[in-house]
Structures are given as structure tokens and as C-alpha cells.
Scaffold this motif. Sequence first.
Motif, PDB file in Angstrom:
ATOM      1  N   ILE A 158       0.838  -1.206   0.000  1.00 51.74           N
ATOM      2  CA  ILE A 158       0.000   0.000   0.000  1.00 51.74           C
ATOM      3  C   ILE A 158       0.872   1.254   0.000  1.00 51.74           C
ATOM      4  CG2 ILE A 158      -1.680   1.322   1.342  1.00 51.74           C
ATOM      5  CD1 ILE A 158      -2.898  -1.288   2.273  1.00 51.74           C
ATOM      6  N   LYS A 159       1.999   1.208   0.729  1.00 55.91           N
ATOM      7  CA  LYS A 159       2.900   2.372   0.741  1.00 55.91           C
ATOM      8  C   LYS A 159       3.421   2.673  -0.652  1.00 55.91           C
ATOM      9  CE  LYS A 159       7.240   2.480   1.674  1.00 55.91           C
ATOM     10  NZ  LYS A 159       8.584   2.347   2.283  1.00 55.91           N
ATOM     11  N   ASP A 160       3.833   1.634  -1.382  1.00 60.62           N
ATOM     12  CA  ASP A 160       4.295   1.838  -2.759  1.00 60.62           C
ATOM     13  C   ASP A 160       3.189   2.428  -3.620  1.00 60.62           C
ATOM     14  OD1 ASP A 160       6.787   0.929  -2.216  1.00 60.62           O
ATOM     15  OD2 ASP A 160       6.726  -0.816  -3.538  1.00 60.62           O
ATOM     16  N   THR A 161       1.948   1.967  -3.416  1.00 57.56           N
ATOM     17  CA  THR A 161       0.828   2.489  -4.196  1.00 57.56           C
ATOM     18  C   THR A 161       0.619   3.966  -3.910  1.00 57.56           C
ATOM     19  OG1 THR A 161      -0.240   0.307  -4.150  1.00 57.56           O
ATOM     20  CG2 THR A 161      -1.615   2.186  -4.735  1.00 57.56           C
ATOM     21  N   LEU A 162       0.703   4.366  -2.637  1.00 58.97           N
ATOM     22  CA  LEU A 162       0.512   5.764  -2.259  1.00 58.97           C
ATOM     23  C   LEU A 162       1.626   6.656  -2.785  1.00 58.97           C
ATOM     24  CD1 LEU A 162      -0.670   5.509   1.475  1.00 58.97           C
ATOM     25  CD2 LEU A 162      -1.974   6.448  -0.437  1.00 58.97           C
ATOM     26  N   VAL A 163       2.860   6.186  -2.658  1.00 59.76           N
ATOM     27  CA  VAL A 163       4.018   7.034  -2.966  1.00 59.76           C
ATOM     28  C   VAL A 163       4.416   6.951  -4.432  1.00 59.76           C
ATOM     29  CG1 VAL A 163       6.444   7.467  -2.431  1.00 59.76           C
ATOM     30  CG2 VAL A 163       4.862   6.839  -0.602  1.00 59.76           C
ATOM     31  N   MET A 164       4.456   5.725  -4.981  1.00 51.26           N
ATOM     32  CA  MET A 164       5.006   5.509  -6.310  1.00 51.26           C
ATOM     33  C   MET A 164       3.944   5.262  -7.381  1.00 51.26           C
ATOM     34  SD  MET A 164       8.159   3.062  -5.030  1.00 51.26           S
ATOM     35  CE  MET A 164       9.196   3.217  -6.481  1.00 51.26           C
ATOM     36  N   GLY A 165       2.686   5.159  -6.958  1.00 42.62           N
ATOM     37  CA  GLY A 165       1.611   4.989  -7.923  1.00 42.62           C
ATOM     38  C   GLY A 165       1.265   3.551  -8.242  1.00 42.62           C
ATOM     39  N   MET A 166       2.032   2.589  -7.725  1.00 46.09           N
ATOM     40  CA  MET A 166       1.796   1.189  -8.030  1.00 46.09           C
ATOM     41  C   MET A 166       2.455   0.319  -6.959  1.00 46.09           C
ATOM     42  SD  MET A 166       2.725  -0.874 -11.571  1.00 46.09           S
ATOM     43  CE  MET A 166       2.049   0.487 -12.539  1.00 46.09           C
ATOM     44  N   GLY A 167       1.765  -0.751  -6.576  1.00 48.12           N
ATOM     45  CA  GLY A 167       2.322  -1.677  -5.606  1.00 48.12           C
ATOM     46  C   GLY A 167       2.061  -3.104  -6.050  1.00 48.12           C
ATOM     47  N   HIS A 168       2.893  -4.038  -5.604  1.00 51.17           N
ATOM     48  CA  HIS A 168       2.786  -5.415  -6.078  1.00 51.17           C
ATOM     49  C   HIS A 168       2.856  -6.408  -4.921  1.00 51.17           C
ATOM     50  CE1 HIS A 168       3.426  -3.908 -10.160  1.00 51.17           C
ATOM     51  NE2 HIS A 168       4.470  -3.248  -9.698  1.00 51.17           N
ATOM     52  N   MET A 169       2.002  -7.431  -4.994  1.00 44.55           N
ATOM     53  CA  MET A 169       2.083  -8.584  -4.116  1.00 44.55           C
ATOM     54  C   MET A 169       1.894  -9.835  -4.958  1.00 44.55           C
ATOM     55  SD  MET A 169       0.081  -7.583  -0.601  1.00 44.55           S
ATOM     56  CE  MET A 169       0.501  -9.163   0.127  1.00 44.55           C
ATOM     57  N   MET A 170       2.501 -10.934  -4.538  1.00 47.11           N
ATOM     58  CA  MET A 170       2.397 -12.187  -5.273  1.00 47.11           C
ATOM     59  C   MET A 170       2.207 -13.348  -4.301  1.00 47.11           C
ATOM     60  SD  MET A 170       5.463 -11.837  -8.088  1.00 47.11           S
ATOM     61  CE  MET A 170       5.187 -13.549  -8.600  1.00 47.11           C
ATOM     62  N   ILE A 171       1.600 -14.398  -4.800  1.00 46.73           N
ATOM     63  CA  ILE A 171       1.594 -15.676  -4.088  1.00 46.73           C
ATOM     64  C   ILE A 171       2.759 -16.481  -4.649  1.00 46.73           C
ATOM     65  CG2 ILE A 171       0.327 -17.784  -3.589  1.00 46.73           C
ATOM     66  CD1 ILE A 171      -0.890 -15.354  -2.310  1.00 46.73           C
ATOM     67  N   VAL A 172       3.714 -16.816  -3.803  1.00 48.46           N
ATOM     68  CA  VAL A 172       4.939 -17.470  -4.271  1.00 48.46           C
ATOM     69  C   VAL A 172       5.160 -18.767  -3.501  1.00 48.46           C
ATOM     70  CG1 VAL A 172       5.996 -15.268  -4.889  1.00 48.46           C
ATOM     71  CG2 VAL A 172       6.381 -16.213  -2.618  1.00 48.46           C
ATOM     72  N   PRO A 173       5.866 -19.736  -4.097  1.00 46.49           N
ATOM     73  CA  PRO A 173       6.196 -20.979  -3.375  1.00 46.49           C
ATOM     74  C   PRO A 173       7.159 -20.686  -2.244  1.00 46.49           C
ATOM     75  CG  PRO A 173       6.479 -21.228  -5.758  1.00 46.49           C
ATOM     76  CD  PRO A 173       6.318 -19.763  -5.493  1.00 46.49           C
ATOM     77  N   GLN A 174       7.018 -21.402  -1.143  1.00 47.09           N
ATOM     78  CA  GLN A 174       7.952 -21.286  -0.034  1.00 47.09           C
ATOM     79  C   GLN A 174       9.173 -22.158  -0.292  1.00 47.09           C
ATOM     80  OE1 GLN A 174       5.632 -22.407   3.363  1.00 47.09           O
ATOM     81  NE2 GLN A 174       5.121 -20.313   3.885  1.00 47.09           N
ATOM     82  N   ASP A 175      10.301 -21.745   0.274  1.00 43.17           N
ATOM     83  CA  ASP A 175      11.522 -22.534   0.144  1.00 43.17           C
ATOM     84  C   ASP A 175      11.574 -23.663   1.169  1.00 43.17           C
ATOM     85  OD1 ASP A 175      12.394 -20.921  -1.902  1.00 43.17           O
ATOM     86  OD2 ASP A 175      13.462 -19.561  -0.570  1.00 43.17           O
ATOM     87  N   TYR A 176      10.622 -23.666   2.079  1.00 48.57           N
ATOM     88  CA  TYR A 176      10.621 -24.683   3.131  1.00 48.57           C
ATOM     89  C   TYR A 176       9.175 -25.056   3.448  1.00 48.57           C
ATOM     90  CZ  TYR A 176       9.292 -20.637   5.920  1.00 48.57           C
ATOM     91  OH  TYR A 176       8.657 -19.523   6.377  1.00 48.57           O
ATOM     92  N   PHE A 177       8.991 -26.134   4.118  1.00 51.53           N
ATOM     93  CA  PHE A 177       7.664 -26.587   4.511  1.00 51.53           C
ATOM     94  C   PHE A 177       7.643 -26.806   6.020  1.00 51.53           C
ATOM     95  CE2 PHE A 177       8.075 -27.763   0.091  1.00 51.53           C
ATOM     96  CZ  PHE A 177       6.847 -27.383  -0.443  1.00 51.53           C
ATOM     97  N   ALA A 178       6.532 -26.472   6.637  1.00 49.21           N
ATOM     98  CA  ALA A 178       6.380 -26.670   8.068  1.00 49.21           C
ATOM     99  C   ALA A 178       4.961 -27.142   8.346  1.00 49.21           C
ATOM    100  CB  ALA A 178       6.666 -25.367   8.832  1.00 49.21           C
ATOM    101  N   MET A 179       4.791 -27.783   9.487  1.00 49.64           N
ATOM    102  CA  MET A 179       3.480 -28.291   9.863  1.00 49.64           C
ATOM    103  C   MET A 179       2.463 -27.156   9.900  1.00 49.64           C
ATOM    104  SD  MET A 179       1.893 -31.081  10.583  1.00 49.64           S
ATOM    105  CE  MET A 179       3.215 -32.189  11.089  1.00 49.64           C
ATOM    106  N   GLY A 180       1.316 -27.364   9.278  1.00 47.20           N
ATOM    107  CA  GLY A 180       0.259 -26.355   9.275  1.00 47.20           C
ATOM    108  C   GLY A 180       0.396 -25.339   8.173  1.00 47.20           C
ATOM    109  N   GLU A 181       1.402 -25.463   7.317  1.00 44.98           N
ATOM    110  CA  GLU A 181       1.580 -24.548   6.205  1.00 44.98           C
ATOM    111  C   GLU A 181       1.348 -25.293   4.894  1.00 44.98           C
ATOM    112  OE1 GLU A 181       5.288 -22.541   6.552  1.00 44.98           O
ATOM    113  OE2 GLU A 181       4.803 -21.639   8.485  1.00 44.98           O
TER     114      GLU A 181
END
Length: 216
Positions: free
Chosen positions: A130-153
Motif C-alpha cells: 500500500i505504501k508503494d501504491t501511495l508514494v510511487m503509484g503502483m504496488g505489487h504482491m504475489m503468491i509465491v512458493p515457499q523454500d521450506y515446509f512446516a506443519m500447518g503450512e
Amino acid sequence: MTIEETTNFRLSDIPDEITSRYNTWKNERDKHLAYANECMELYQNDVEGTHTNYTQAQVANIQSKTNIPASINYLYPTTNQKLAMMCLTKPSHKVVSCDGRFADHAQILEKMKYAVIYSSSAYLQTKAKIKDTLVMGMGHMMIVPQDYFAMGEFGVSMKYQPEENIILDANSKDESGQDMEGFFVETEMTVSKCMQVYGHIISRLIRDDGGTVAGE
């Protein structure tokens, strides 16, 4: 050591269709990024490293005439106040079936999302976006694979992506981005990390005889 030195794959052998899109889209991204970085300097009250909202030439001119340091540091507190309010009132996430199909799957994913959001420190990721959107006009988020796995994730996480790492389809006109043919994510990593993450893709571009798919 580079990818070229460790495999038969050459970056110059990437298919022209991909490289042409990358170069075109990156050129358009760089135009916006130059302006966005200027906006970030104003937000940080540090234009050209002067710790003010003035350029180095303007600071020198002020000092030569008045010798009075001047600064207008209102953007940071004003923007951060808006940022705090937007983070408190940000839209919630909900997984739904748009056309009625796979409704059961959507319900399961809806329950899973809380574990993903929790493990991702989603508030901090969303705040940065949101800060990038306010200041720079655009913001980005992604769903990415984790490098590790843990119980409940579930092996994925929500991640904020800095403006300079993302290259969007320059031909996209839809504000939601649904008409994009694709996008690029630029990142720096070691060769060993690259092979660990992208080795399966690189191997598909290399023929058994050592040539590349693009060279056929």
C-alpha cells in the motif's frame, strides 16, 4: 561462476518471443520507475541525497544566498497517516467460485487462506504494498512458493514485491491486469540457488545433444 559456465544453456539462446517482450515491457517499466523513484525521494525527504526536498543545485543556491537550511518535510507524516488508515480498513480476502464450479474447492481454499496469511506476516506485506501504491503509484504482491515446509503450512506465501523487481505487460489496459499476457520478476541470486529454483525450467530448454530449444 555464471549459469553459462555451469550448464550448456546460454542466456542469448532464450527464445526471441520472450526476449522481445522482456525488452519492450522493461523499457516501459523503466520510464515509470524513474518517475516513481523521484516520488520516493520526495516521500523520504531526501532528493539527490540532500536530506531535503530540494536538488543539490537548489540547496547550493539557497545556501549561497541565505545560508539558511530549508526543508519541507510534510509528505512523510501525511502519507504515513493515510497508510495507517488504509491498512486498518484494507479489503478482506475471500476465495469464491466465480461461475459456481468447484464451489467445494473454493470453500476449502477459503479455510486454508488464514494459515497462508498468518505464516506470510500478511499485514507487513500488505502495508509495504500500500505504501508503494501511495508514494510511487503502483504496488505489487504475489503468491509465491515457499523454500521450506512446516506443519500447518501449505507451501505458498504472500510476498510484497518492490517496484523495481516487476515488469508488467506494457500492452495491458485493464486496471486489474486480467488482460496481461504475462509479466517478469527480476531478482538476483547465486547460481546454485538459481539451479535449485529454476533448474527444471532450464533443463527443458536444453536438448540432449547440448543445443537449445531456441537454436532449433
